[in-house]
Motif scaffolding. Structure first.
Motif, mmCIF file in Angstrom:
data_model
loop_
_atom_site.group_PDB
_atom_site.id
_atom_site.type_symbol
_atom_site.label_atom_id
_atom_site.label_comp_id
_atom_site.label_asym_id
_atom_site.label_seq_id
_atom_site.Cartn_x
_atom_site.Cartn_y
_atom_site.Cartn_z
ATOM 1 N N GLY A 96 38.843 42.869 29.535
ATOM 2 C CA GLY A 96 38.531 43.866 28.502
ATOM 3 C C GLY A 96 37.589 43.352 27.444
ATOM 4 O O GLY A 96 37.505 43.896 26.335
ATOM 5 N N ILE A 97 36.844 42.268 27.763
ATOM 6 C CA ILE A 97 35.875 41.731 26.794
ATOM 7 C C ILE A 97 34.606 42.579 26.870
ATOM 8 O O ILE A 97 34.019 42.744 27.943
ATOM 9 N N ASP A 142 37.071 35.491 40.374
ATOM 10 C CA ASP A 142 38.465 35.973 40.346
ATOM 11 C C ASP A 142 39.032 36.061 41.754
ATOM 12 O O ASP A 142 38.612 36.906 42.545
ATOM 13 N N VAL A 143 39.974 35.171 42.044
ATOM 14 C CA VAL A 143 40.594 35.128 43.371
ATOM 15 C C VAL A 143 41.957 35.800 43.292
ATOM 16 O O VAL A 143 42.814 35.398 42.498
ATOM 17 N N ILE A 151 32.494 37.837 38.625
ATOM 18 C CA ILE A 151 31.782 38.501 39.737
ATOM 19 C C ILE A 151 32.653 39.558 40.412
ATOM 20 O O ILE A 151 32.190 40.241 41.333
ATOM 21 N N LEU A 152 33.871 39.735 39.917
ATOM 22 C CA LEU A 152 34.688 40.844 40.451
ATOM 23 C C LEU A 152 33.966 42.167 40.212
ATOM 24 O O LEU A 152 34.155 43.138 40.954
ATOM 25 N N ALA A 153 33.138 42.205 39.171
ATOM 26 C CA ALA A 153 32.427 43.455 38.813
ATOM 27 C C ALA A 153 31.028 43.504 39.435
ATOM 28 O O ALA A 153 30.273 44.456 39.181
ATOM 29 N N ALA A 154 30.673 42.505 40.241
ATOM 30 C CA ALA A 154 29.328 42.462 40.841
ATOM 31 C C ALA A 154 29.246 43.394 42.047
ATOM 32 O O ALA A 154 30.246 43.912 42.531
ATOM 33 N N ASP A 155 28.008 43.580 42.523
ATOM 34 C CA ASP A 155 27.784 44.370 43.749
ATOM 35 C C ASP A 155 28.119 43.480 44.953
ATOM 36 O O ASP A 155 27.326 42.598 45.319
ATOM 37 N N PHE A 156 29.275 43.662 45.549
ATOM 38 C CA PHE A 156 29.743 42.779 46.619
ATOM 39 C C PHE A 156 28.815 42.804 47.827
ATOM 40 O O PHE A 156 28.800 41.883 48.641
ATOM 41 N N VAL A 169 35.179 35.641 29.347
ATOM 42 C CA VAL A 169 34.946 36.210 30.670
ATOM 43 C C VAL A 169 34.609 37.685 30.472
ATOM 44 O O VAL A 169 35.306 38.384 29.728
ATOM 45 N N ALA A 170 33.538 38.143 31.139
ATOM 46 C CA ALA A 170 33.206 39.572 31.051
ATOM 47 C C ALA A 170 32.675 40.027 32.402
ATOM 48 O O ALA A 170 31.667 39.496 32.887
ATOM 49 N N GLY A 171 33.377 40.986 32.992
ATOM 50 C CA GLY A 171 32.914 41.532 34.263
ATOM 51 C C GLY A 171 32.143 42.818 34.012
ATOM 52 O O GLY A 171 30.915 42.853 34.023
ATOM 53 N N THR A 172 32.889 43.858 33.711
ATOM 54 C CA THR A 172 32.273 45.175 33.476
ATOM 55 C C THR A 172 31.147 45.122 32.453
ATOM 56 O O THR A 172 30.045 45.624 32.689
ATOM 57 N N ALA A 173 31.394 44.421 31.343
ATOM 58 C CA ALA A 173 30.404 44.415 30.246
ATOM 59 C C ALA A 173 29.133 43.656 30.626
ATOM 60 O O ALA A 173 28.057 43.927 30.109
ATOM 61 N N THR A 174 29.240 42.690 31.528
ATOM 62 C CA THR A 174 28.044 41.950 31.956
ATOM 63 C C THR A 174 27.211 42.779 32.930
ATOM 64 O O THR A 174 25.994 42.893 32.783
ATOM 65 N N PHE A 175 27.889 43.394 33.895
ATOM 66 C CA PHE A 175 27.164 44.027 35.004
ATOM 67 C C PHE A 175 26.752 45.472 34.719
ATOM 68 O O PHE A 175 26.034 46.083 35.509
ATOM 69 N N LYS A 176 27.188 45.978 33.579
ATOM 70 C CA LYS A 176 26.841 47.381 33.235
ATOM 71 C C LYS A 176 25.326 47.535 33.092
ATOM 72 O O LYS A 176 24.673 46.706 32.457
ATOM 73 N N GLY A 177 24.772 48.546 33.735
ATOM 74 C CA GLY A 177 23.345 48.821 33.578
ATOM 75 C C GLY A 177 22.471 48.167 34.631
ATOM 76 O O GLY A 177 21.253 48.358 34.645
ATOM 77 N N GLY A 178 23.062 47.333 35.484
ATOM 78 C CA GLY A 178 22.280 46.727 36.563
ATOM 79 C C GLY A 178 21.514 45.488 36.148
ATOM 80 O O GLY A 178 21.476 45.138 34.966
ATOM 81 N N PRO A 179 20.881 44.805 37.108
ATOM 82 C CA PRO A 179 20.233 43.502 36.873
ATOM 83 C C PRO A 179 19.273 43.458 35.686
ATOM 84 O O PRO A 179 19.205 42.447 34.981
#
Ligand code: DX5
Ligand code: ZN
Length: 225
Positions: A183-184, A37-38, A11-16, A201-211
């Motif tokens: 980098g996954i 990610d803390v 969720i580091l890559a989520a919309d906070f 774990v995937a941040g950027t790759a999961t959240f790319k493109g929006g919900p």
């Protein structure tokens, strides 16, 4: 003994600004775990979130909260993260001198314990610790930020950890997750899996493109898209 591939969006890559809704959305989109990610700005050069945020999003889903503590010292905060809703607590041996005791503490609180190895930390750091692990996390970036590139040299380390995990499963029947983090993406995911990973774990790759893209992203990372 490699398990079926599971995806733990970071969720580091989520919309906070909409974190609760984002957690609910990735859970709905098929996330297996929620990777939190803390970061404390001391062990890693970035500050992210603490127990209050974990507690605030706990009600958004029943999915496993996979909490990655990139903080030092770590022991004083473990009970707070457990009380906030952590199901798995992963710590770095590089963050302190008493990782064995830290893992004992996590397990004494009834939670699963993980050890995360930075790219420069050898697999031998698992000696005398892996017996207390439910999860081993191989960092494929230097921790602190999302959106970095996958460090190729970690593929060899993933394979070495896979060998250790399989030997333990063979000898004791105990199953340990092999998680890879950093980098996954659609290109590196299959290579990490081929090397032995079963929890990505995937941040950027999961959240790319929006919900509207989350379900397809997660399925593709899992190798089903
Ligand atoms: C880095 C974090 C990773 C990171 C992954 O310190 O531990 O979980 O958020 O982000 P991506 O998937 O964007 O590389
Ligand atoms: Zn992480």
């Amino acid at each position: 003994m490699q398990q079926a591939t599971r995806i733990a969006p970071s969720i580091l890559a989520a919309d906070f600004a909409n974190l609760g809704a984002e957690v609910a959305a990735i859970a709905e989109a098929g996330a297996d775990y929620i990777h939190i990610d803390v970061m404390d700005g001391h062990f890693v050069p970035n500050i992210s979130m603490g127990p209050a945020v974990v507690s605030a999003i706990r009600g958004a889903t029943d999915k496993t909260f996979d909490v990655h503590l990139m903080i030092s010292p770590v022991d004083p905060y473990i009970p707070e993260f457990v009380d906030a809703g952590a199901d798995i607590v992963t710590v770095h041996p590089e963050a302190g001198a008493h990782t064995h005791r830290t893992l004992q503490l996590i397990r004494s609180l009834g939670k699963k314990a993980g050890v995360a190895l930075n790219p420069g930390t050898p697999v031998t750091a698992l000696d005398n610790l892996i017996e207390l692990c439910d999860l081993v996390l191989v960092m494929s970036v230097n921790p602190g930020f999302g959106g970095q590139s996958f460090i190729e040299s970690q593929l060899e380390k993933i394979a070495a950890v896979r060998q250790r995990i399989d030997a333990i499963a063979q000898a004791t029947g105990r199953v340990i997750d092999l998680q890879v983090d950093g980098g996954i993406n659609f290109e590196t995911a299959p290579r990490a899996i081929a090397a032995g990973a079963d929890l990505l774990v995937a941040g950027t790759a999961t959240f790319k493109g929006g919900p509207e893209a989350y379900a397809a992203n997660i399925a593709r990372l899992r190798g089903q898209g």
